[in-house]
Design an enzyme around this catalytic site. Structure first.
Site, PDB file in Angstrom:
ATOM      1  CB  THR A  31      -1.048   0.078   1.323  1.00 46.84           C
ATOM      2  OG1 THR A  31      -1.719  -1.180   1.008  1.00 46.84           O
ATOM      3  CG2 THR A  31      -1.740   1.279   1.318  1.00 46.84           C
ATOM      4  CE1 TYR A  45      -5.712   0.891   0.360  1.00 49.48           C
ATOM      5  CE2 TYR A  45      -3.996  -0.291  -0.942  1.00 49.48           C
ATOM      6  CZ  TYR A  45      -4.751  -0.139   0.414  1.00 49.48           C
ATOM      7  OH  TYR A  45      -4.337  -1.022   1.269  1.00 49.48           O
ATOM      8  CB  THR A 111       0.238  -3.723   6.156  1.00 47.59           C
ATOM      9  OG1 THR A 111      -0.862  -3.538   5.610  1.00 47.59           O
ATOM     10  CG2 THR A 111       1.075  -1.981   6.210  1.00 47.59           C
ATOM     11  CG  ASP A 112      -2.607  -7.702   3.792  1.00 46.70           C
ATOM     12  OD1 ASP A 112      -3.294  -8.028   2.686  1.00 46.70           O
ATOM     13  OD2 ASP A 112      -2.777  -6.722   4.307  1.00 46.70           O
ATOM     14  CE  LYS A 184      -2.900  -4.877   8.136  1.00 45.40           C
ATOM     15  NZ  LYS A 184      -3.106  -5.060   6.492  1.00 45.40           N
ATOM     16  CD  GLU A 305      -6.064 -27.764  26.720  1.00 43.44           C
ATOM     17  OE1 GLU A 305      -6.498 -27.310  27.630  1.00 43.44           O
ATOM     18  OE2 GLU A 305      -6.555 -29.005  26.302  1.00 43.44           O
TER      19      GLU A 305
HETATM   20  N1  DGL Z   1      -2.475  -5.621  -0.226  1.00 46.19           N
HETATM   21  C1  DGL Z   1      -1.954  -5.428   0.886  1.00 46.19           C
HETATM   22  C2  DGL Z   1      -0.602  -5.733   1.082  1.00 46.19           C
HETATM   23  O1  DGL Z   1       0.170  -5.663  -0.168  1.00 46.19           O
HETATM   24  C3  DGL Z   1      -2.330  -3.895   1.124  1.00 46.19           C
HETATM   25  C4  DGL Z   1      -2.075  -3.828   2.695  1.00 46.19           C
HETATM   26  C5  DGL Z   1      -1.147  -2.761   2.923  1.00 46.19           C
HETATM   27  O2  DGL Z   1       0.161  -2.807   2.385  1.00 46.19           O
HETATM   28  O3  DGL Z   1      -1.059  -1.760   3.737  1.00 46.19           O
HETATM   29  O4  DGL Z   1      -0.100  -5.948   2.193  1.00 46.19           O
END
Ligand code: DGL
Length: 348
Positions: A31, A45, A111-112, A184, A305
């Site tokens: 992103t 986006y 961020t993923d 995250k 467990e």
């Molecule tokens: N498609 C997600 C990624 O590339 C977008 C999320 C982001 O980068 O914040 O991880």
């Protein structure tokens, strides 16, 4: 996967200042490099559109804090990050950090899976020099895009003395998090990255880092893992536990040739009645099984467990399932001895 290495060495940086640190930015997409249809588009986006030179040009203040040069190593949305990307990135980072004219590295990333790339690099980077991974929750075209300030902070952090020896760091939202515990926690808000119970390491404020904690686990230069000669990594997958669980996914992964399986159980890594025999059979086929938890915080206790000694399973300690997969993958490049692998889960 095609690697795009459009690079400049630090000495090529125009008007390089001997007083400033030399920081290399490796761009991978996400992103932070995303574009939206309008300035108010913050979801829906397109990630991975803007190149590294444009990212750098968008923050002219970078020139005041470091001699910055950039490389577009790949341009992908991070949900598609693969083992081959990680191996290429790690090798490039280790090559660069061995150079005396590189003081630190920033990686721009979606961020993923930023927490996974961060943890993988935390285990395979062979240097104490700072490595900082940065992303953004809003695309570069959005009002109050967070990418530029996150990139500015990341470059300062990567060039700082304070970040030396701290392991791989994740820099967003003025907060400095360590690779092992950061995760995250929200699908879309700016403050999404947290280490909910074990906590962040520090803050970026007033153009400098303020550290309050450091990791107690082995990382980077102290790590035993070396990917320099590897062209692939062992196949390891995660199976998610839930009510009414069954054995279908476990059996499918076992039949596919996986060398390791992480089970993300409910609670303290609990095994449903239908799941336990499937994992036990997988273990008997030579697959190393790690009992983890979908809960996100806390220790998965050995022989809690499940009778791990009897089943010959490994427990993930406090690593979340996606990070337990990474450590198991790297552990399997060195051994299949479950006692040794359990030691690694208590060391890293
Ligand atoms: N498609 C997600 C990624 O590339 C977008 C999320 C982001 O980068 O914040 O991880």
């Amino acid at each position: 996967m095609q690697l795009l290495l459009l690079s400049a060495c630090a000495a090529d940086v125009p008007n390089a200042s001997a007083k400033l640190p030399n920081v290399r930015i490796l761009a991978t997409g996400g992103t932070i490099a995303g574009t939206g249809a309008t300035s108010t588009t913050t979801v829906g986006y397109t990630a991975a559109k803007v190149g590294v030179d444009a990212l750098i040009a968008a923050v002219p203040e970078l020139k005041k804090v470091a001699n910055v040069s950039g490389e577009q190593v790949f341009q992908i949305a991070s949900e598609s990050m693969g083992n081959e990307h990680w191996l290429a990135l790690a090798k490039r980072i280790n090559t660069l950090l061995a150079q005396p004219d590189v003081d630190g590295i920033v990686i721009t990333h979606g961020t993923d899976t930023i927490e996974e790339t961060a943890y993988f690099l935390n285990l395979v980077v062979k240097s104490r020099k700072p490595v900082v991974i940065v992303g953004a929750m809003r695309p570069s075209t959005a009002i109050s895009a967070d990418g530029p300030i996150n990139l500015y902070n990341a470059v300062i952090l990567a060039g700082s003395r304070e970040a030396v020896g701290k392991g791989v760091l994740v820099m967003l939202n003025d907060q400095i998090n360590g690779a092992r515990e950061v995760t995250k926690t929200n699908t879309s808000t700016l403050d999404t990255f947290k280490a909910p119970e074990l906590g962040l390491l520090g803050y970026m404020q007033d153009n400098r880092p303020h550290f309050y904690r450091a990791s107690t686990r082995r990382h980077t230069a102290e790590s035993e893992f070396d990917v320099s000669a590897l062209t692939k990594l062992p196949a390891v997958d995660v199976v998610y536990g839930h009510a009414n669980a069954n054995r279908v996914a476990i059996d499918a992964y076992a039949a596919s040739g996986d060398q390791g399986l992480v089970y993300a159980g409910p609670g303290d890594g609990s095994l449903a009645a239908a799941v336990r025999p499937a994992l036990s059979e997988a273990r008997r086929r030579g697959i190393v099984v790690v009992r983890s938890s979908r809960v996100g915080q806390g220790i998965v206790a050995r022989n809690g467990e499940a009778n791990d000694d009897e089943l010959d399973f490994v427990v993930s300690d406090t690593l979340n399932p996606q990070k337990a997969r990474i450590l198991l993958m790297l552990a399997l490049t060195r051994t299949t001895d479950t006692r040794e692998i359990q030691r690694m889960f208590y060391d890293y």
